[in-house]
Write a protein that holds these residues in place. Structure first.
Motif, mmCIF file in Angstrom:
data_model
loop_
_atom_site.group_PDB
_atom_site.id
_atom_site.type_symbol
_atom_site.label_atom_id
_atom_site.label_comp_id
_atom_site.label_asym_id
_atom_site.label_seq_id
_atom_site.Cartn_x
_atom_site.Cartn_y
_atom_site.Cartn_z
ATOM 1 N N VAL A 35 36.972 -5.385 5.138
ATOM 2 C CA VAL A 35 37.056 -6.239 3.747
ATOM 3 C C VAL A 35 35.974 -7.285 3.904
ATOM 4 O O VAL A 35 35.863 -7.873 4.854
ATOM 5 C CB VAL A 35 38.408 -6.994 4.039
ATOM 6 C CG1 VAL A 35 38.883 -8.091 2.940
ATOM 7 C CG2 VAL A 35 39.648 -5.991 4.013
ATOM 8 N N LYS A 36 35.129 -7.222 2.909
ATOM 9 C CA LYS A 36 34.028 -8.265 2.650
ATOM 10 C C LYS A 36 34.637 -9.566 2.332
ATOM 11 O O LYS A 36 35.415 -9.577 1.199
ATOM 12 C CB LYS A 36 32.946 -7.603 1.838
ATOM 13 C CG LYS A 36 32.274 -6.201 2.372
ATOM 14 C CD LYS A 36 31.463 -5.876 1.383
ATOM 15 C CE LYS A 36 30.778 -4.454 1.905
ATOM 16 N NZ LYS A 36 29.780 -3.824 0.792
ATOM 17 N N PRO A 37 33.898 -10.463 2.569
ATOM 18 C CA PRO A 37 34.383 -11.788 2.093
ATOM 19 C C PRO A 37 33.795 -12.126 1.004
ATOM 20 O O PRO A 37 32.970 -11.622 0.486
ATOM 21 C CB PRO A 37 33.522 -12.912 3.207
ATOM 22 C CG PRO A 37 32.322 -11.997 3.549
ATOM 23 C CD PRO A 37 32.789 -10.813 3.537
ATOM 24 N N ASP A 38 34.591 -13.013 0.250
ATOM 25 C CA ASP A 38 34.361 -13.413 -1.154
ATOM 26 C C ASP A 38 33.014 -13.867 -1.502
ATOM 27 O O ASP A 38 32.363 -13.753 -2.290
ATOM 28 C CB ASP A 38 35.400 -14.373 -2.064
ATOM 29 C CG ASP A 38 36.739 -13.654 -1.972
ATOM 30 O OD1 ASP A 38 36.794 -12.528 -2.031
ATOM 31 O OD2 ASP A 38 37.625 -14.442 -1.975
ATOM 32 N N ASN A 39 32.601 -14.701 -0.439
ATOM 33 C CA ASN A 39 31.252 -15.258 -0.692
ATOM 34 C C ASN A 39 29.984 -14.476 -0.025
ATOM 35 O O ASN A 39 30.268 -14.130 0.885
ATOM 36 C CB ASN A 39 31.306 -16.461 0.007
ATOM 37 C CG ASN A 39 32.363 -17.467 -0.345
ATOM 38 O OD1 ASN A 39 32.632 -17.602 -1.665
ATOM 39 N ND2 ASN A 39 32.743 -18.351 0.252
ATOM 40 N N ALA A 40 28.961 -14.737 -0.774
ATOM 41 C CA ALA A 40 27.665 -13.602 -0.385
ATOM 42 C C ALA A 40 27.115 -13.998 1.192
ATOM 43 O O ALA A 40 27.277 -15.177 1.453
ATOM 44 C CB ALA A 40 26.782 -13.919 -1.393
ATOM 45 N N ALA A 41 26.470 -13.082 1.637
ATOM 46 C CA ALA A 41 25.944 -13.327 2.840
ATOM 47 C C ALA A 41 24.725 -12.367 2.965
ATOM 48 O O ALA A 41 24.619 -11.447 2.066
ATOM 49 C CB ALA A 41 26.739 -13.004 4.125
ATOM 50 N N VAL A 71 23.344 -25.638 -4.397
ATOM 51 C CA VAL A 71 23.543 -24.279 -3.588
ATOM 52 C C VAL A 71 23.888 -24.743 -2.055
ATOM 53 O O VAL A 71 23.442 -25.655 -1.667
ATOM 54 C CB VAL A 71 22.095 -23.776 -3.478
ATOM 55 C CG1 VAL A 71 22.048 -22.361 -2.469
ATOM 56 C CG2 VAL A 71 21.472 -23.554 -4.988
ATOM 57 N N VAL A 72 24.939 -24.016 -1.769
ATOM 58 C CA VAL A 72 25.922 -23.966 -0.323
ATOM 59 C C VAL A 72 25.635 -23.124 0.358
ATOM 60 O O VAL A 72 25.868 -21.685 0.141
ATOM 61 C CB VAL A 72 27.340 -24.570 -0.725
ATOM 62 C CG1 VAL A 72 27.941 -24.630 0.829
ATOM 63 C CG2 VAL A 72 27.333 -25.769 -1.630
ATOM 64 N N VAL A 73 25.002 -22.909 1.707
ATOM 65 C CA VAL A 73 24.896 -21.871 2.751
ATOM 66 C C VAL A 73 24.662 -22.467 4.015
ATOM 67 O O VAL A 73 24.410 -23.612 4.099
ATOM 68 C CB VAL A 73 23.529 -21.359 2.051
ATOM 69 C CG1 VAL A 73 22.314 -22.110 2.301
ATOM 70 C CG2 VAL A 73 23.288 -19.916 2.888
ATOM 71 N N ASN A 74 24.988 -21.556 4.968
ATOM 72 C CA ASN A 74 24.932 -21.932 6.235
ATOM 73 C C ASN A 74 23.929 -20.691 6.681
ATOM 74 O O ASN A 74 24.145 -19.587 6.675
ATOM 75 C CB ASN A 74 26.282 -21.715 6.770
ATOM 76 C CG ASN A 74 26.198 -22.122 8.463
ATOM 77 O OD1 ASN A 74 25.445 -21.542 9.490
ATOM 78 N ND2 ASN A 74 27.139 -23.240 9.023
ATOM 79 N N ILE A 75 23.070 -21.426 7.340
ATOM 80 C CA ILE A 75 21.776 -20.426 7.726
ATOM 81 C C ILE A 75 21.742 -20.532 9.314
ATOM 82 O O ILE A 75 21.910 -21.555 10.142
ATOM 83 C CB ILE A 75 20.490 -21.055 7.281
ATOM 84 C CG1 ILE A 75 20.444 -20.885 5.824
ATOM 85 C CG2 ILE A 75 19.392 -19.925 7.883
ATOM 86 C CD1 ILE A 75 19.136 -21.362 5.015
ATOM 87 N N ALA A 76 21.714 -19.362 10.157
ATOM 88 C CA ALA A 76 21.695 -19.415 11.447
ATOM 89 C C ALA A 76 20.442 -18.665 12.029
ATOM 90 O O ALA A 76 20.128 -17.650 11.385
ATOM 91 C CB ALA A 76 22.855 -18.417 12.131
ATOM 92 N N ASN A 77 19.950 -19.225 13.060
ATOM 93 C CA ASN A 77 18.692 -18.812 13.353
ATOM 94 C C ASN A 77 18.875 -18.420 14.810
ATOM 95 O O ASN A 77 19.100 -19.174 15.850
ATOM 96 C CB ASN A 77 17.592 -19.613 13.357
ATOM 97 C CG ASN A 77 16.300 -19.462 13.951
ATOM 98 O OD1 ASN A 77 15.877 -18.168 14.033
ATOM 99 N ND2 ASN A 77 15.354 -19.939 13.971
ATOM 100 N N ILE A 118 23.950 -26.272 4.749
ATOM 101 C CA ILE A 118 23.190 -27.054 3.525
ATOM 102 C C ILE A 118 24.265 -27.007 2.486
ATOM 103 O O ILE A 118 25.099 -26.135 2.073
ATOM 104 C CB ILE A 118 22.183 -26.189 2.846
ATOM 105 C CG1 ILE A 118 20.960 -25.955 3.849
ATOM 106 C CG2 ILE A 118 21.458 -26.789 1.687
ATOM 107 C CD1 ILE A 118 19.812 -25.093 3.522
ATOM 108 N N GLY A 119 24.504 -28.550 2.040
ATOM 109 C CA GLY A 119 25.653 -28.705 1.315
ATOM 110 C C GLY A 119 26.537 -29.559 1.773
ATOM 111 O O GLY A 119 26.925 -28.942 2.869
ATOM 112 N N GLY A 120 27.187 -30.487 1.102
ATOM 113 C CA GLY A 120 28.569 -31.155 1.665
ATOM 114 C C GLY A 120 28.117 -32.534 2.473
ATOM 115 O O GLY A 120 26.669 -32.889 2.447
#
Length: 230
Positions: A35-41, A71-77, A118-120
């Motif tokens: 099941v894929k999440p609703d939000n894009a990755a 634009v809301v996103v969480n970026i992991a490095n 990013i966002g919030g």
């Protein structure tokens, strides 16, 4: 059919049912069920992972919308060197970066072995001043990094005020309202004040704007003589 055969058939059916339920219980997770999440990755290279990409519009917006959006996103490095996000575009509209205090940024650095939301509140932001999107739909969102890598994802478009992204939308800038200027009150004459030009005779009361008159001498009274001036 003999009674023993019937009993054997019922036992076999029960065993199959129990096995099926056990299998479901063991694998009833989004990963096992795919099941894929609703939000894009999106994944960029081997070190960068962008999760929960959402475009958040203003409170109460719906349908076709043109205006500010975050634009809301969480970026992991997971790499050993920092990565710097240099631009984000929604279709062809570019976002402006700002830090948590609202100061402009030219880029957002994702530290090595770390992540940045990013966002919030309390996080850097990526604000598109005029995004043309459909609320409830999806929009091409492109992330470009300093090393030249870029990735495009179909980000969902959600209005502020609903679900997990309540409070993540763009905050409208309050219009400056000029302070009202109050004209100084006009000075009005005070009773008993002497108006310039008015003459006051001892023993009389001056009325503003009038000339004081000496009291009349009663008939037959003798007026004191005025000493002659030598």
């Amino acid at each position: 059919m003999s009674r023993s055969l019937r009993r054997g058939g019922i036992a076999a059916i029960a065993a199959i049912a129990i096995a099926s339920l056990s299998s479901c219980a063991a694998g009833n997770t989004p990963d096992t069920l795919q099941v894929k999440p609703d939000n894009a990755a999106a994944t960029l290279g081997t070190n960068l992972r962008l999760n929960n990409i959402v475009i958040v519009t203003g409170v109460g917006t719906s349908g076709d919308y043109t205006g500010p959006a975050n634009v809301v996103v969480n970026i992991a490095n997971t790499g050993e060197v920092p990565a710097e996000l240099q631009s984000v575009t929604v279709d062809t509209a570019s976002a402006a970066f700002a830090d948590a205090a609202g100061a402009p940024l030219t880029g957002i650095v994702i530290p090595a072995g770390g992540a940045v939301a990013i966002g919030g509140q309390g996080n850097p932001s990526a604000l598109v001043a005029t995004a043309a999107v459909h609320v409830g739909g999806f929009a091409d969102t492109t992330f470009t990094f300093k090393d030249g890598q870029k990735v495009t994802a179909q980000a969902s478009v959600s209005p502020d005020g609903k679900g997990l992204y309540k409070g993540y939308g763009p905050t409208p800038t309050a219009s400056a309202v000029p302070a009202k200027t109050t004209a100084p009150a006009s000075a009005s004459p005070t009773a008993g004040a002497t108006t310039p030009g008015a003459t006051t005779t001892p023993g009389t009361t001056a009325t503003p704007g009038t000339t004081a008159t000496a009291p009349a001498v009663p008939a037959g009274a003798t007026t004191p003589a005025v000493p002659a001036t030598h």
